[in-house]
Each structure stands twice: as structure tokens, then as C-alpha cells.
Scaffold this motif. Structure first.
Motif, PDB file in Angstrom:
ATOM      1  N   SER A  42       0.824  -1.198   0.000  1.00 37.39           N
ATOM      2  CA  SER A  42       0.000   0.000   0.000  1.00 37.39           C
ATOM      3  C   SER A  42       0.865   1.258   0.000  1.00 37.39           C
ATOM      4  CB  SER A  42      -0.923  -0.016   1.223  1.00 37.39           C
ATOM      5  OG  SER A  42      -1.728   1.128   1.259  1.00 37.39           O
ATOM      6  N   ASN A  43       1.938   1.260   0.791  1.00 39.29           N
ATOM      7  CA  ASN A  43       2.855   2.400   0.821  1.00 39.29           C
ATOM      8  C   ASN A  43       3.479   2.625  -0.549  1.00 39.29           C
ATOM      9  OD1 ASN A  43       2.307   2.826   3.508  1.00 39.29           O
ATOM     10  ND2 ASN A  43       4.173   1.832   4.238  1.00 39.29           N
ATOM     11  N   TYR A  44       3.834   1.558  -1.223  1.00 40.33           N
ATOM     12  CA  TYR A  44       4.397   1.657  -2.573  1.00 40.33           C
ATOM     13  C   TYR A  44       3.411   2.349  -3.521  1.00 40.33           C
ATOM     14  CZ  TYR A  44       6.033   0.250  -7.199  1.00 40.33           C
ATOM     15  OH  TYR A  44       6.446   0.257  -8.521  1.00 40.33           O
ATOM     16  N   LEU A  45       2.160   1.929  -3.493  1.00 45.67           N
ATOM     17  CA  LEU A  45       1.160   2.525  -4.386  1.00 45.67           C
ATOM     18  C   LEU A  45       0.970   4.004  -4.099  1.00 45.67           C
ATOM     19  CD1 LEU A  45      -1.477  -0.345  -4.406  1.00 45.67           C
ATOM     20  CD2 LEU A  45       0.141   0.247  -6.234  1.00 45.67           C
ATOM     21  N   PHE A  46       0.910   4.386  -2.824  1.00 46.39           N
ATOM     22  CA  PHE A  46       0.756   5.795  -2.474  1.00 46.39           C
ATOM     23  C   PHE A  46       1.986   6.603  -2.894  1.00 46.39           C
ATOM     24  CE2 PHE A  46      -2.235   4.513   1.170  1.00 46.39           C
ATOM     25  CZ  PHE A  46      -3.358   4.695   0.381  1.00 46.39           C
ATOM     26  N   SER A  82      20.275   5.827  -4.919  1.00 42.15           N
ATOM     27  CA  SER A  82      19.588   5.203  -6.044  1.00 42.15           C
ATOM     28  C   SER A  82      20.423   4.049  -6.573  1.00 42.15           C
ATOM     29  CB  SER A  82      19.361   6.237  -7.150  1.00 42.15           C
ATOM     30  OG  SER A  82      18.689   5.658  -8.236  1.00 42.15           O
ATOM     31  N   THR A  83      19.772   2.886  -6.719  1.00 42.34           N
ATOM     32  CA  THR A  83      20.386   1.718  -7.336  1.00 42.34           C
ATOM     33  C   THR A  83      19.445   1.275  -8.456  1.00 42.34           C
ATOM     34  OG1 THR A  83      19.318   0.069  -5.932  1.00 42.34           O
ATOM     35  CG2 THR A  83      21.354   1.037  -5.091  1.00 42.34           C
ATOM     36  N   PRO A  84      19.818   0.303  -9.240  1.00 40.28           N
ATOM     37  CA  PRO A  84      18.929  -0.099 -10.338  1.00 40.28           C
ATOM     38  C   PRO A  84      17.520  -0.506  -9.894  1.00 40.28           C
ATOM     39  CG  PRO A  84      21.097  -1.016 -10.692  1.00 40.28           C
ATOM     40  CD  PRO A  84      21.120  -0.384  -9.331  1.00 40.28           C
ATOM     41  N   TYR A  85      17.357  -1.064  -8.701  1.00 33.47           N
ATOM     42  CA  TYR A  85      16.043  -1.560  -8.291  1.00 33.47           C
ATOM     43  C   TYR A  85      15.465  -0.883  -7.058  1.00 33.47           C
ATOM     44  CZ  TYR A  85      17.395  -5.169 -11.544  1.00 33.47           C
ATOM     45  OH  TYR A  85      17.811  -5.832 -12.668  1.00 33.47           O
ATOM     46  N   THR A  86      16.237  -0.015  -6.403  1.00 31.42           N
ATOM     47  CA  THR A  86      15.741   0.656  -5.206  1.00 31.42           C
ATOM     48  C   THR A  86      16.107   2.130  -5.217  1.00 31.42           C
ATOM     49  OG1 THR A  86      17.722   0.293  -3.877  1.00 31.42           O
ATOM     50  CG2 THR A  86      16.035  -1.428  -3.802  1.00 31.42           C
ATOM     51  N   ARG A  87      15.344   2.896  -4.464  1.00 40.66           N
ATOM     52  CA  ARG A  87      15.677   4.294  -4.187  1.00 40.66           C
ATOM     53  C   ARG A  87      15.329   4.561  -2.730  1.00 40.66           C
ATOM     54  NH1 ARG A  87      13.244   5.909  -9.551  1.00 40.66           N
ATOM     55  NH2 ARG A  87      15.039   5.796 -10.915  1.00 40.66           N
ATOM     56  N   THR A  88      16.184   5.342  -2.077  1.00 39.75           N
ATOM     57  CA  THR A  88      15.929   5.745  -0.702  1.00 39.75           C
ATOM     58  C   THR A  88      15.708   7.243  -0.698  1.00 39.75           C
ATOM     59  OG1 THR A  88      17.328   3.963   0.122  1.00 39.75           O
ATOM     60  CG2 THR A  88      16.796   5.744   1.666  1.00 39.75           C
ATOM     61  N   THR A 144      11.171  20.370  10.898  1.00 42.77           N
ATOM     62  CA  THR A 144      10.782  19.358   9.922  1.00 42.77           C
ATOM     63  C   THR A 144      10.258  18.132  10.659  1.00 42.77           C
ATOM     64  OG1 THR A 144      13.017  18.465   9.867  1.00 42.77           O
ATOM     65  CG2 THR A 144      12.464  20.096   8.190  1.00 42.77           C
ATOM     66  N   LEU A 145       8.975  17.883  10.504  1.00 41.30           N
ATOM     67  CA  LEU A 145       8.332  16.730  11.131  1.00 41.30           C
ATOM     68  C   LEU A 145       7.229  16.239  10.234  1.00 41.30           C
ATOM     69  CD1 LEU A 145       7.986  17.832  14.847  1.00 41.30           C
ATOM     70  CD2 LEU A 145       9.427  16.007  13.983  1.00 41.30           C
ATOM     71  N   PRO A 146       6.890  15.024  10.186  1.00 40.94           N
ATOM     72  CA  PRO A 146       7.793  13.913  10.495  1.00 40.94           C
ATOM     73  C   PRO A 146       8.984  13.929   9.529  1.00 40.94           C
ATOM     74  CG  PRO A 146       5.715  13.112   9.567  1.00 40.94           C
ATOM     75  CD  PRO A 146       5.635  14.593   9.642  1.00 40.94           C
ATOM     76  N   ALA A 147       9.983  13.197   9.847  1.00 41.97           N
ATOM     77  CA  ALA A 147      11.184  13.128   9.014  1.00 41.97           C
ATOM     78  C   ALA A 147      11.563  11.660   8.879  1.00 41.97           C
ATOM     79  CB  ALA A 147      12.319  13.935   9.631  1.00 41.97           C
ATOM     80  N   LEU A 148      11.221  11.070   7.727  1.00 40.92           N
ATOM     81  CA  LEU A 148      11.421   9.630   7.547  1.00 40.92           C
ATOM     82  C   LEU A 148      12.313   9.329   6.351  1.00 40.92           C
ATOM     83  CD1 LEU A 148       7.770   8.321   8.034  1.00 40.92           C
ATOM     84  CD2 LEU A 148       9.606   8.391   9.728  1.00 40.92           C
ATOM     85  N   ARG A 149      13.091   8.256   6.497  1.00 38.29           N
ATOM     86  CA  ARG A 149      13.808   7.699   5.352  1.00 38.29           C
ATOM     87  C   ARG A 149      12.998   6.508   4.871  1.00 38.29           C
ATOM     88  NH1 ARG A 149      18.443   5.502   6.934  1.00 38.29           N
ATOM     89  NH2 ARG A 149      18.117   6.039   9.090  1.00 38.29           N
ATOM     90  N   ILE A 150      12.703   6.521   3.588  1.00 42.29           N
ATOM     91  CA  ILE A 150      11.828   5.512   2.987  1.00 42.29           C
ATOM     92  C   ILE A 150      12.557   4.871   1.825  1.00 42.29           C
ATOM     93  CG2 ILE A 150       9.623   5.164   1.815  1.00 42.29           C
ATOM     94  CD1 ILE A 150       8.883   7.963   3.197  1.00 42.29           C
ATOM     95  N   ALA A 169      10.093  -5.370  -6.453  1.00 40.53           N
ATOM     96  CA  ALA A 169       9.126  -6.079  -5.615  1.00 40.53           C
ATOM     97  C   ALA A 169       7.827  -5.284  -5.432  1.00 40.53           C
ATOM     98  CB  ALA A 169       9.740  -6.364  -4.252  1.00 40.53           C
ATOM     99  N   ARG A 170       7.851  -4.015  -5.818  1.00 37.29           N
ATOM    100  CA  ARG A 170       6.691  -3.108  -5.682  1.00 37.29           C
ATOM    101  C   ARG A 170       6.240  -2.981  -4.231  1.00 37.29           C
ATOM    102  NH1 ARG A 170       3.438  -4.488 -11.263  1.00 37.29           N
ATOM    103  NH2 ARG A 170       5.173  -3.863 -12.554  1.00 37.29           N
ATOM    104  N   VAL A 171       7.220  -2.672  -3.371  1.00 33.01           N
ATOM    105  CA  VAL A 171       6.947  -2.408  -1.968  1.00 33.01           C
ATOM    106  C   VAL A 171       7.790  -1.214  -1.516  1.00 33.01           C
ATOM    107  CG1 VAL A 171       6.313  -4.800  -1.374  1.00 33.01           C
ATOM    108  CG2 VAL A 171       8.686  -4.064  -1.148  1.00 33.01           C
ATOM    109  N   ALA A 172       7.378  -0.592  -0.412  1.00 35.10           N
ATOM    110  CA  ALA A 172       8.126   0.525   0.175  1.00 35.10           C
ATOM    111  C   ALA A 172       8.042   0.418   1.684  1.00 35.10           C
ATOM    112  CB  ALA A 172       7.554   1.853  -0.305  1.00 35.10           C
TER     113      ALA A 172
END
Length: 145
Positions: free
Chosen positions: A25-29, A60-66, A83-89, A95-98
Motif C-alpha cells: 500500500s505504501n508503494y502505491l501511495f 539510487s540503485t537499479p532496483y531501489t531508491r531511498t 521538519t516533522l515527520p522526518a522519515l527515510r523511505i 518487488a513493488r513495496v516501500a
């Protein structure tokens, strides 16, 4: 996939299957919120009212990004441009997930370790925050310096 509302009402608490559904769900959003190219140092999604939403590509890598994602409050709204919230995602495009991988911009590991409980709480928060941001009309455009 069950709706996020069903995930929040599970009486048994967090589960591995439920966490995977949150990741999906996080990936889709995030795909609705973030640009396709992923290039650029920083992007801002300002609104006439409320805090601007900032995103910065950290890795950034071929299949992921942070990404680093946060609201930037103005000085009159919060002390010292808080700055709030402050998240690394991290988004796993193959895999289509986050998932949330930590708080803060850099160098902070998962504060509570990689426990199921911590991941559940952090990703459930992200899911709710992303729904809020999209509902407010946030979308990221072209990169800024």
C-alpha cells in the motif's frame, strides 16, 4: 489486497502478512506522490495553506531508491523551520513495496531495531501520512536546487 482500514483493525496485532500489505500500500501511495524519474536533488510540493512537503533522493540503485520525506514548517508555524515527520523511505521497484528504514535524513539506523512491532508502527504511520498528503493535494513536480 485488503484496504488499509482493515489492517488497522486487526485484533491480533501486527503480523508479517499484514506488514507486507502495508509495504504494498505504501508503494502505491508513493508512486502517486513521487515523480517517475527520481532524478534531482530535492523536490518541493507546496500548498497555499499548510506545510510544504519536501523529498530528497538519498540513494539510487537499479532496483531501489531511498528518499528523505518531511514537512517543512515555516518559522511562524514552528520554531526554527522544524521538519516533522522526518522519515527515510526505501522503495523496492522490482518487488513493488516501500518501507520506512529510519528517521532523520542520514546516519540514523532503525531506532528500535528491525522488530516486527517497530516496522508495523512506522509503516502504519507512513501509510496514514501518505494518505493525508495525497488528500491535501501534494504531488511532486520538477527538481529544485
Amino acid at each position: 489486497m485488503r484496504s488499509p482500514a482493515i489492517l488497522e483493525t486487526q485484533s491480533t496485532g501486527p503480523s508479517f502478512g499484514g506488514l507486507m500489505e502495508l509495504y504494498e500500500s505504501n508503494y502505491l501511495f508513493l508512486r502517486r506522490l513521487l515523480p517517475e524519474d527520481g532524478e534531482g536533488v530535492c523536490r518541493v510540493s507546496p500548498l497555499a495553506k499548510g506545510a510544504a512537503l519536501h523529498v530528497e533522493l538519498l540513494e539510487s540503485t537499479p532496483y531501489t531508491r531511498t528518499y528523505y520525506l518531511t514537512h517543512q514548517f515555516l518559522a511562524e508555524e514552528a520554531p526554527a523551520g522544524e521538519t516533522l515527520p522526518a522519515l527515510r523511505i526505501r522503495i523496492y521497484y522490482d518487488a513493488r513495496v516501500a518501507e520506512v528504514v529510519g528517521r532523520g535524513r542520514r546516519g540514523q539506523a532503525r531506532e528500535q531495531g528491525p522488530s516486527l512491532e517497530w516496522r508495523w508502527r512506522a509503516n502504519r504511520f507512513l501509510n496514514r501520512w501518505l494518505r493525508f498528503c495525497l488528500g491535501e493535494g501534494h504531488r511532486f513536480g520538477s527538481p529544485t536546487a
